[in-house]
Every structure is written in structure tokens, then in C-alpha cells.
Design a protein around this motif. Structure first.
Motif, PDB file in Angstrom:
ATOM      1  N   VAL A 140     -25.212 -64.947  60.555  1.00 21.65           N
ATOM      2  CA  VAL A 140     -26.300 -65.156  59.610  1.00 21.65           C
ATOM      3  C   VAL A 140     -26.732 -66.613  59.594  1.00 21.65           C
ATOM      4  O   VAL A 140     -27.933 -66.936  59.623  1.00 21.65           O
ATOM      5  CB  VAL A 140     -25.881 -64.695  58.194  1.00 21.65           C
ATOM      6  N   GLU A 141     -25.775 -67.533  59.588  1.00 20.36           N
ATOM      7  CA  GLU A 141     -26.104 -68.961  59.559  1.00 20.36           C
ATOM      8  C   GLU A 141     -26.762 -69.401  60.858  1.00 20.36           C
ATOM      9  O   GLU A 141     -27.682 -70.229  60.854  1.00 20.36           O
ATOM     10  CB  GLU A 141     -24.841 -69.784  59.296  1.00 20.36           C
ATOM     11  N   GLU A 142     -26.322 -68.853  61.986  1.00 22.68           N
ATOM     12  CA  GLU A 142     -26.908 -69.215  63.273  1.00 22.68           C
ATOM     13  C   GLU A 142     -28.350 -68.727  63.400  1.00 22.68           C
ATOM     14  O   GLU A 142     -29.153 -69.302  64.144  1.00 22.68           O
ATOM     15  CB  GLU A 142     -26.070 -68.631  64.413  1.00 22.68           C
ATOM     16  N   ASN A 143     -28.684 -67.645  62.683  1.00 19.08           N
ATOM     17  CA  ASN A 143     -30.007 -67.034  62.811  1.00 19.08           C
ATOM     18  C   ASN A 143     -30.761 -67.038  61.479  1.00 19.08           C
ATOM     19  O   ASN A 143     -31.590 -66.165  61.231  1.00 19.08           O
ATOM     20  CB  ASN A 143     -29.859 -65.594  63.319  1.00 19.08           C
ATOM     21  N   ARG A 144     -30.478 -68.028  60.639  1.00 18.86           N
ATOM     22  CA  ARG A 144     -31.096 -68.082  59.311  1.00 18.86           C
ATOM     23  C   ARG A 144     -32.614 -68.149  59.402  1.00 18.86           C
ATOM     24  O   ARG A 144     -33.329 -67.582  58.564  1.00 18.86           O
ATOM     25  CB  ARG A 144     -30.551 -69.297  58.552  1.00 18.86           C
ATOM     26  N   SER A 145     -33.150 -68.802  60.424  1.00 16.07           N
ATOM     27  CA  SER A 145     -34.605 -68.926  60.557  1.00 16.07           C
ATOM     28  C   SER A 145     -35.271 -67.606  60.929  1.00 16.07           C
ATOM     29  O   SER A 145     -36.469 -67.427  60.738  1.00 16.07           O
ATOM     30  CB  SER A 145     -34.957 -69.988  61.606  1.00 16.07           C
ATOM     31  N   SER A 146     -34.501 -66.681  61.504  1.00 13.76           N
ATOM     32  CA  SER A 146     -35.025 -65.352  61.866  1.00 13.76           C
ATOM     33  C   SER A 146     -34.168 -64.276  61.190  1.00 13.76           C
ATOM     34  O   SER A 146     -33.825 -63.264  61.798  1.00 13.76           O
ATOM     35  CB  SER A 146     -35.017 -65.156  63.384  1.00 13.76           C
ATOM     36  N   LEU A 147     -33.863 -64.511  59.921  1.00 14.84           N
ATOM     37  CA  LEU A 147     -32.905 -63.660  59.224  1.00 14.84           C
ATOM     38  C   LEU A 147     -33.351 -62.207  59.166  1.00 14.84           C
ATOM     39  O   LEU A 147     -32.548 -61.303  59.395  1.00 14.84           O
ATOM     40  CB  LEU A 147     -32.667 -64.196  57.803  1.00 14.84           C
ATOM     41  N   PHE A 148     -34.622 -61.972  58.865  1.00 20.56           N
ATOM     42  CA  PHE A 148     -35.082 -60.593  58.714  1.00 20.56           C
ATOM     43  C   PHE A 148     -34.929 -59.817  60.015  1.00 20.56           C
ATOM     44  O   PHE A 148     -34.520 -58.656  60.006  1.00 20.56           O
ATOM     45  CB  PHE A 148     -36.540 -60.571  58.261  1.00 20.56           C
ATOM     46  N   PHE A 149     -35.234 -60.452  61.138  1.00 17.75           N
ATOM     47  CA  PHE A 149     -35.102 -59.776  62.430  1.00 17.75           C
ATOM     48  C   PHE A 149     -33.627 -59.575  62.791  1.00 17.75           C
ATOM     49  O   PHE A 149     -33.276 -58.602  63.448  1.00 17.75           O
ATOM     50  CB  PHE A 149     -35.838 -60.552  63.522  1.00 17.75           C
ATOM     51  N   LEU A 150     -32.775 -60.490  62.365  1.00 20.53           N
ATOM     52  CA  LEU A 150     -31.340 -60.284  62.542  1.00 20.53           C
ATOM     53  C   LEU A 150     -30.880 -59.056  61.771  1.00 20.53           C
ATOM     54  O   LEU A 150     -30.114 -58.229  62.298  1.00 20.53           O
ATOM     55  CB  LEU A 150     -30.561 -61.513  62.075  1.00 20.53           C
ATOM     56  N   LEU A 151     -31.351 -58.908  60.543  1.00 22.11           N
ATOM     57  CA  LEU A 151     -30.964 -57.748  59.730  1.00 22.11           C
ATOM     58  C   LEU A 151     -31.458 -56.450  60.359  1.00 22.11           C
ATOM     59  O   LEU A 151     -30.743 -55.438  60.360  1.00 22.11           O
ATOM     60  CB  LEU A 151     -31.525 -57.900  58.317  1.00 22.11           C
ATOM     61  N   LEU A 152     -32.676 -56.479  60.905  1.00 21.77           N
ATOM     62  CA  LEU A 152     -33.189 -55.292  61.604  1.00 21.77           C
ATOM     63  C   LEU A 152     -32.333 -54.971  62.821  1.00 21.77           C
ATOM     64  O   LEU A 152     -32.011 -53.803  63.086  1.00 21.77           O
ATOM     65  CB  LEU A 152     -34.639 -55.515  62.032  1.00 21.77           C
ATOM     66  N   PHE A 181     -35.996 -54.251  52.544  1.00 22.82           N
ATOM     67  CA  PHE A 181     -36.959 -53.852  53.575  1.00 22.82           C
ATOM     68  C   PHE A 181     -36.318 -53.756  54.959  1.00 22.82           C
ATOM     69  O   PHE A 181     -36.799 -52.990  55.806  1.00 22.82           O
ATOM     70  CB  PHE A 181     -38.146 -54.812  53.582  1.00 22.82           C
ATOM     71  N   SER A 182     -35.250 -54.487  55.203  1.00 17.89           N
ATOM     72  CA  SER A 182     -34.555 -54.340  56.483  1.00 17.89           C
ATOM     73  C   SER A 182     -33.877 -52.980  56.570  1.00 17.89           C
ATOM     74  O   SER A 182     -33.818 -52.378  57.651  1.00 17.89           O
ATOM     75  CB  SER A 182     -33.530 -55.466  56.668  1.00 17.89           C
ATOM     76  N   VAL A 183     -33.380 -52.483  55.444  1.00 19.66           N
ATOM     77  CA  VAL A 183     -32.802 -51.138  55.421  1.00 19.66           C
ATOM     78  C   VAL A 183     -33.903 -50.097  55.609  1.00 19.66           C
ATOM     79  O   VAL A 183     -33.758 -49.146  56.390  1.00 19.66           O
ATOM     80  CB  VAL A 183     -32.044 -50.894  54.100  1.00 19.66           C
ATOM     81  N   PHE A 184     -35.013 -50.262  54.886  1.00 20.37           N
ATOM     82  CA  PHE A 184     -36.119 -49.298  54.947  1.00 20.37           C
ATOM     83  C   PHE A 184     -36.637 -49.150  56.381  1.00 20.37           C
ATOM     84  O   PHE A 184     -36.828 -48.038  56.878  1.00 20.37           O
ATOM     85  CB  PHE A 184     -37.244 -49.753  54.022  1.00 20.37           C
ATOM     86  N   ILE A 185     -36.874 -50.291  57.048  1.00 21.79           N
ATOM     87  CA  ILE A 185     -37.434 -50.265  58.399  1.00 21.79           C
ATOM     88  C   ILE A 185     -36.351 -50.012  59.445  1.00 21.79           C
ATOM     89  O   ILE A 185     -36.540 -49.219  60.370  1.00 21.79           O
ATOM     90  CB  ILE A 185     -38.165 -51.590  58.692  1.00 21.79           C
ATOM     91  N   GLY A 186     -35.212 -50.681  59.293  1.00 18.30           N
ATOM     92  CA  GLY A 186     -34.172 -50.610  60.315  1.00 18.30           C
ATOM     93  C   GLY A 186     -33.546 -49.247  60.469  1.00 18.30           C
ATOM     94  O   GLY A 186     -33.151 -48.862  61.582  1.00 18.30           O
ATOM     95  N   LEU A 187     -33.445 -48.480  59.391  1.00 16.27           N
ATOM     96  CA  LEU A 187     -32.846 -47.143  59.466  1.00 16.27           C
ATOM     97  C   LEU A 187     -33.889 -46.045  59.610  1.00 16.27           C
ATOM     98  O   LEU A 187     -33.536 -44.863  59.644  1.00 16.27           O
ATOM     99  CB  LEU A 187     -31.979 -46.888  58.231  1.00 16.27           C
ATOM    100  N   MET A 188     -35.156 -46.427  59.701  1.00 18.65           N
ATOM    101  CA  MET A 188     -36.202 -45.421  59.838  1.00 18.65           C
ATOM    102  C   MET A 188     -36.058 -44.567  61.104  1.00 18.65           C
ATOM    103  O   MET A 188     -36.221 -43.335  61.040  1.00 18.65           O
ATOM    104  CB  MET A 188     -37.581 -46.085  59.796  1.00 18.65           C
TER     105      MET A 188
END
Length: 259
Positions: A140-152, A181-188
Motif C-alpha cells: 500500500v505504501e509503495e503504491n499510495r499514489s495509485s492506491l485505487f488501482f492497487l485495490l482493484l 468503490f474498489s469492492v463494487f468494481i473489483g468484484l463485479m
């Protein structure tokens, strides 16, 4: 100790409420009402679907309430088996209403799990899974700038089970809005496959229908559509996210690493 008592109080209240809904069915008592339990295999799922499909014709609102309550219960308390409920949603509510319902319930339920973990479970998660939490924290810390895409990415290509991501997200200081929203989109895509499968299977009346061209083409289309989000996120992750290959081959059980 107070956190344990608090969590058990919430669990007990939710369990009592769900049980009350399952035994207070409107209308006259019906044969098969004893089937109202979480299915553990496909046979139990089939019997439950048949009963609820008939009951849904007269008491649609109550079936919807009961389904939503059961789904949120499973998600909120990180109970495995949501795939059966996704399939059931397709059989009861159709492919598109079922998909929208499951995506919304998955997100709301996962956010409730996030909240319960934030209030009651942080110390237990860190105590029992220290290495796994540390690995996710580093990512998470390494990708904080792209956190939402990391969660996806973590939802589409899980390095950890979804229930564990729900529990650890408040520890990782992930904003609840991005989490939702990462759950909503990522598990779609996953929800899409399960719901569409349930919708198709509910319309099949014989073994021959399973191997009809119509059914096979529908299943092929489902698989193709479900692959699109994963392909996009994977290409983005290769360019913008930081991952160590060794982390992707490690899972943790009770705080111990296993290859």
C-alpha cells in the motif's frame, strides 16, 4: 475483552434478526420453509432456489428483504460462501437486477466488515496475521499514489482472500470511499459470472438444454465479458504498480509464511 463482548453483541443481534426474518414468513406456513438456511452445496442451493422462486411470486418484497439481510450478514462477518448467494440472486431476480443487487450488497457488506474490524478487530488481525499485514502495508505504501488501482488489482488478482482484505483495510489506513468503490468494481466480474450462471441454470429444465448452442454461447459471452476488466487492470498494474514477484507466491496462515 470489551472488544470481544462488543463484537459478540453485534453478532448475536444480527443473528437473532436474521433468524426472526426466516421464521416469520408472511402468509400460511409452507412446506419447504425449513430449507431457509445458508446452502453448503449445490443440492441445497437448488432446493432453496426452487422454494424461494415459488414464494417470490407472491411475496417479492419479503424475499428481497430476506435475501439482502442474509447477504449482508455473510459479508459483514466475513463468512465464506457468497458465490452460492450470487447464483441464487441470478435465479431469483434475473441477470441484471441480480448483478446490480449483488454488487451493491457486496460493497455495503464489505464496508460493514471494514467498520467492525476498525472498531473491534484491529488488534486480533495484527496479532494472528502479522506477516501478512506487514506485506500488504508495504504494498500500500509503495503504491499510495495509485492506491485505487492497487485495490482493484487485489480484488481481481487476489494475493489475499477478499475477507482478509476487508479486515485489514482499516489497519492499512485505506479511505472507506476508495474501499467501497474498489469492492463494487473489483468484484463485479466475479459477481457477473455467478449471477449470470444462476440465471441460466434457473431456465434449464433438462440435461440436453445445458449443451444447447444458446446456453453454450451465453456462457462463452459471460467468460469473455468477465475477462475484460481483469485484462485492463493487469496491463495498468504492469506499468504503474510496484510488485515483488516473491510476494505473489506467498500466503500466510496464522501468521506463518507458506510458499
Amino acid at each position: 475483552m470489551r472488544s470481544v463482548i462488543g463484537f459478540l453483541s453485534v453478532l448475536g443481534t444480527a443473528t437473532a434478526g436474521l433468524y426472526w426474518l426466516s421464521v416469520r414468513l408472511p402468509g400460511e406456513p409452507r412446506a419447504g420453509s425449513g430449507l431457509l438456511k445458508f446452502p453448503s452445496d449445490l443440492e441445497e442451493l437448488r432446493e432453496l432456489a426452487e422454494f424461494l422462486q415459488q414464494y417470490n411470486k407472491e411475496y417479492h418484497s419479503y424475499v428481497l428483504l430476506l435475501f439482502c439481510s442474509a447477504y449482508l450478514y455473510k459479508q459483514s462477518f466475513a463468512i465464506p460462501g457468497s458465490s452460492f448467494l450470487n447464483i441464487l440472486a441470478g435465479a431469483l431476480f434475473g441477470p441484471w437486477m441480480g448483478l446490480l443487487l449483488c454488487c451493491a450488497l457486496t460493497s455495503v457488506g464489505a464496508t460493514c466488515c471494514y467498520g467492525l474490524s476498525n472498531i473491534f478487530g484491529k488488534q486480533f488481525v495484527i496479532y494472528y496475521f502479522p506477516d501478512k499485514v506487514a506485506m500488504l502495508q508495504r504494498k500500500v505504501e509503495e503504491n499510495r499514489s495509485s492506491l485505487f488501482f492497487l485495490l482493484l488489482f487485489l480484488r481481481l488478482f487476489p494475493m489475499s482472500p477478499n475477507w482478509f482484505l476487508n479486515l485489514t483495510s482499516p489497519i492499512l489506513n485505506i479511505p472507506v470511499t476508495q474501499f467501497f468503490f474498489s469492492v463494487f468494481i473489483g468484484l463485479m466480474p466475479y459477481n457477473f459470472i455467478c449471477v449470470q450462471t444462476g440465471s441460466i441454470l434457473s431456465q434449464i429444465t433438462s440435461l440436453d438444454a445445458i449443451f444447447s448452442w444458446t446456453t453454450l454461447l451465453k456462457m462463452l459471452a459471460i467468460a469473455m465479458v468477465a475477462l475484460i476488466p481483469g485484462t485492463i487492470i493487469k496491463r495498468f498494474s504492469q506499468k504503474h504498480l510496484s510488485f515483488d514477484k516473491s510476494d505473489e507466491n506467498i500466503y500466510v496462515l496464522n501468521g506463518r509464511k507458506h510458499n
